[in-house]
Structure formats: structure tokens, C-alpha cells
Enzyme design. Sequence first.
Site, short mmCIF file in Angstrom:
data_model
loop_
_atom_site.label_atom_id
_atom_site.label_comp_id
_atom_site.label_asym_id
_atom_site.label_seq_id
_atom_site.Cartn_x
_atom_site.Cartn_y
_atom_site.Cartn_z
N CYS A 250 0.85 -1.19 0.00
CA CYS A 250 0.00 0.00 0.00
C CYS A 250 0.89 1.25 0.00
O CYS A 250 1.67 1.45 -0.92
CB CYS A 250 -0.95 -0.08 1.20
SG CYS A 250 -2.17 1.23 1.36
N HIS B 161 -8.03 -4.18 -3.10
CA HIS B 161 -6.91 -3.56 -2.39
C HIS B 161 -6.70 -4.29 -1.07
O HIS B 161 -7.64 -4.61 -0.35
CB HIS B 161 -7.23 -2.08 -2.13
CG HIS B 161 -6.03 -1.28 -1.72
ND1 HIS B 161 -5.08 -0.87 -2.62
CD2 HIS B 161 -5.61 -0.84 -0.51
CE1 HIS B 161 -4.14 -0.19 -1.99
NE2 HIS B 161 -4.43 -0.16 -0.70
N ASP C 214 -9.29 -3.61 -7.45
CA ASP C 214 -8.86 -2.59 -6.48
C ASP C 214 -9.61 -1.28 -6.71
O ASP C 214 -9.48 -0.67 -7.77
CB ASP C 214 -7.35 -2.39 -6.62
CG ASP C 214 -6.74 -1.59 -5.47
OD1 ASP C 214 -7.43 -0.71 -4.92
OD2 ASP C 214 -5.58 -1.86 -5.13
#
Length: 232
Positions: free
Chosen positions: A123, A202, A171
Amino acid sequence: MSVTTKWIDIESGDGTFGAYLAIPHTGKGPGIVLLQEIFGVNEHIRSVAEQYAADGYMVLVPDLFWRVGKHIELAYDDAGWKRAVELMNATDVAKALADIALTVAALKTQPGLEGKMAVIGYCFGGMLAYNTAANGLVDAAIAYYGGGIQNQLQRADEITVPLLMHFGAADKHIALDAVQSIAERFEDNDDVEVHVYPGAEHGFNCSHRSSYNQRAAAEAHGNSLTFLSDHL
């Protein structure tokens, strides 16, 4: 003998910050600097460090939010998300990258560190891993769903080490056209791989999230281990 773990201190010009060290049962191996999500060096990230240590790597995870509060750990609930975004927005990326450089240097001094070193980020940490590779600090880099990489493609020519990027096709935070722009920018670089996992959202690697996708996580981990064995 199992994986052993401990926190160590790293000195910087702004003070001392902690880093979580995971050591394989052999006590030696190539190095990985592992970079957190926006939720801190929490239970999930520590478990990932331990997983890579079990795979035979010396792993060091810097606490990148230490200037706000040391050893911040957030959950994946609404309150955790809100605080995590606040912390990310408050983070000076240049200082975080300087902390990562110090972490690389610290890992190099650890007894048992053998051979080369990679950076792996998740991330927010994926974006930082990309920049760490561009800064020439490591021998290889892996970015899991690195948010914002598509906005930093001006650094693409600075990437001179092997780079592996994982993205989820579902995502909602990183659109497929952003992933496509990244893939197109690196299509002539044989040392850069971009993998997109069908149906993965995600955070698909995080077993603590509702978005966890076991198949995608397993495939990405296998791809990562192959990549690391090829380049470290």
C-alpha cells in the site's frame, strides 16, 4: 529452532526510531527491508515479516510513523481507517525515505546478513518501495498495490534494479487504467514485472482484512519468492 524476533533502535538526525527484526532459524540470509501499510507495524505486518524470515530472509521493518507516535498499531475498522489516513497525510515522504535509507544501513550491520538486499512494501509502503528502488538503495524491489506509483512515473528511468509490482484487478483505490499506465511505462524494461490478480481487491494479501483473497495472496507470495530467489 523457529524464527526469532525483536525490536531494535535506529538513530536518525531527528531522534531514535524502532524497527522490527525477524531472523530465520538459520540465523542468516539475504536481507529484506519490509515497509508497512498505513496501519503501522501492526500484527499483520509483523506476521508478514515473520513469514519471509521463515522463508530464509533477514527482515527489518521500520516504524515509519514514529514522529507522531511510536509503535502505532491500527486495526482495519472504521476508526483505524480514519486514523491511518490521517497518519499517511501527516507523513513527510522525504523523511520516511530517509528513515528507510537508515533502515537499509542498519540491516547491513546485522550479524547473519548475507548477500544482497530487497525492499518489499504494501500500500503506502509499496509507493515507498518504488522510490527506494529509484534511490538505488537496494538490489531488488517488490511493491504490493502501491498507491500513487502512477503519479511518479517520472522516476521510472531511475529504476535500475529488478522491480516486481502486484495489483488487484478489483482494487477500488488503484484503477486499472493507472495500473495500465504503469505497465506501459515499463514495457521496454525486462527487469520490471507487473502482475494483476483477477478478482483481487486492495489489500488482498492481508488476512486481517475483509478484502483478503487467499488465492491471489498465495500466487503473489509465490511470485515474490521466485523473484527474490532470482535476484538476491
